[in-house]
Design a protein around this motif. Structure first.
Motif, short mmCIF file in Angstrom:
data_model
loop_
_atom_site.label_atom_id
_atom_site.label_comp_id
_atom_site.label_asym_id
_atom_site.label_seq_id
_atom_site.Cartn_x
_atom_site.Cartn_y
_atom_site.Cartn_z
N SER A 141 -9.67 3.94 4.38
CA SER A 141 -8.55 4.05 3.41
C SER A 141 -7.95 5.27 3.49
N SER A 142 -8.44 6.29 4.10
CA SER A 142 -7.73 7.54 4.11
C SER A 142 -7.72 8.21 5.31
N VAL A 143 -6.85 9.36 5.40
CA VAL A 143 -6.39 9.76 6.59
C VAL A 143 -6.47 11.50 6.13
N ARG A 144 -7.02 12.30 7.02
CA ARG A 144 -6.56 13.81 6.95
C ARG A 144 -5.75 14.35 8.20
N TYR A 145 -4.61 14.56 7.79
CA TYR A 145 -3.59 15.21 8.55
C TYR A 145 -3.97 16.52 8.84
N GLU A 146 -3.49 17.24 10.16
CA GLU A 146 -3.50 18.52 10.48
C GLU A 146 -1.99 18.80 10.88
N ALA A 182 0.77 -0.96 0.19
CA ALA A 182 0.00 -0.04 0.05
C ALA A 182 1.02 1.29 0.13
N ILE A 183 0.67 2.33 -0.61
CA ILE A 183 1.31 3.62 -0.72
C ILE A 183 0.18 4.41 -0.64
N GLY A 184 0.69 5.78 -0.06
CA GLY A 184 -0.26 6.80 0.20
C GLY A 184 -0.25 7.97 -0.91
N TYR A 185 -1.37 8.17 -1.53
CA TYR A 185 -1.51 9.35 -2.53
C TYR A 185 -2.14 10.49 -1.95
N CYS A 186 -1.48 11.77 -2.17
CA CYS A 186 -1.95 12.98 -1.63
C CYS A 186 -3.54 13.27 -2.75
N ALA A 187 -4.42 13.23 -2.04
CA ALA A 187 -5.68 13.50 -2.80
C ALA A 187 -6.02 15.11 -2.62
N GLU A 188 -5.72 15.78 -1.41
CA GLU A 188 -5.96 17.07 -1.07
C GLU A 188 -5.06 17.52 0.01
N SER A 189 -4.87 19.07 -0.41
CA SER A 189 -4.00 19.68 0.42
C SER A 189 -4.25 21.32 0.67
N ARG A 235 -6.00 1.08 -6.66
CA ARG A 235 -7.29 1.35 -6.12
C ARG A 235 -7.14 1.29 -4.55
N PRO A 236 -8.39 2.24 -3.89
CA PRO A 236 -8.13 2.43 -2.55
C PRO A 236 -8.19 1.00 -1.98
N THR A 237 -7.40 0.99 -0.98
CA THR A 237 -6.98 -0.39 -0.04
C THR A 237 -7.26 0.11 1.41
N PRO A 238 -7.45 -0.51 2.34
CA PRO A 238 -7.74 -0.38 3.76
C PRO A 238 -6.21 0.06 4.10
N ILE A 239 -6.06 1.13 5.38
CA ILE A 239 -4.85 1.37 6.03
C ILE A 239 -4.33 0.26 6.42
N HIS A 294 -4.27 11.78 2.67
CA HIS A 294 -3.71 10.54 2.18
C HIS A 294 -4.72 9.69 1.86
N VAL A 295 -4.80 9.20 0.56
CA VAL A 295 -5.73 7.95 0.41
C VAL A 295 -4.60 6.68 -0.14
N PHE A 296 -4.98 5.79 0.78
CA PHE A 296 -3.96 4.55 0.48
C PHE A 296 -4.66 3.49 -0.49
N VAL A 297 -3.71 3.37 -1.52
CA VAL A 297 -3.96 2.55 -2.75
C VAL A 297 -3.03 1.34 -2.87
N GLY A 298 -3.65 0.13 -3.46
CA GLY A 298 -2.58 -0.69 -3.83
C GLY A 298 -1.47 -0.31 -4.75
N ARG A 299 -0.54 -0.84 -4.51
CA ARG A 299 0.63 -0.58 -5.31
C ARG A 299 0.44 -1.03 -6.77
N GLU A 300 -0.20 -2.35 -6.59
CA GLU A 300 -0.38 -3.03 -7.99
C GLU A 300 -1.66 -2.35 -8.88
N GLY A 301 -2.77 -1.78 -8.18
CA GLY A 301 -3.63 -1.60 -8.98
C GLY A 301 -4.23 -0.15 -8.82
#
Length: 161
Positions: free
Chosen positions: A111-116, A78-85, A144-148, A135-142
């Motif tokens: 599958s996502s986390v909002r940091y401050e 799993a990797i985290g993509y920045c969806a908003e900042s 697609r959102p995946t559980p943290i 951050h939205v965590f996605v599977g490295r291979e697909g």
């Protein structure tokens, strides 16, 4: 498009000083990282350029996830993509200063986390900048959102405000 677990609404200032939310202080952040500014961070006006603040956000978040949560940026499933900042600039920062970046979690979804994040001058009580990062965590291979992952979730739970 990546789906984000519905985080709470972000307060936005409207007209009048009473509508601006109070700034958080140091005690509101359970994790801190000292970040040295670099000569190249300054812009022609003699202060840290606005885009560099986002790299400080990325640094405090990912340093925490790697050290405390076992995030494997090279081979993890799993990797985290920045969806908003977002960043609100309150006071200028400049080289040579050490910034103390405070980190907390405002929302922890499936599958996502909002940091401050708040950026403080070393030893100062009031932040020079505050913002958030999703951050939205996605599977490295697909992609697609995946559980943290459990280790990452556990370290994030320690930062929930």
């Amino acid at each position: 498009m990546l789906a984000i677990d519905t985080p709470p609404a972000v307060p936005t200032p409207s007209s009048g000083p009473a509508a601006v939310p109070a700034q958080p202080g140091r005690a509101d952040y359970p994790h801190f990282l000292a970040i040295a500014t670099r000569w190249m961070d300054n812009d022609v006006y003699g202060h840290v350029n606005n885009v560099v603040y986002y790299s400080y956000f990325d640094t405090v978040i990912n340093e925490y996830l790697i050290r405390e949560g076992g995030l494997d940026i090279h081979a993890g499933d799993a990797i985290g993509y920045c969806a908003e900042s977002q960043c609100r600039y309150l006071a200028p920062l400049a080289f040579p200063e050490t910034i103390e970046a405070g980190l907390r979690v405002a929302h922890l979804g499936k599958s996502s986390v909002r940091y401050e994040i708040a950026l403080f001058r070393q030893g100062e009580a009031a932040p020079a900048a505050v913002g958030w990062f999703v951050h939205v965590f996605v599977g490295r291979e697909g992609n697609r959102p995946t559980p943290i992952p459990p280790g990452i979730r556990a370290c994030l739970q320690r930062l929930v405000a």
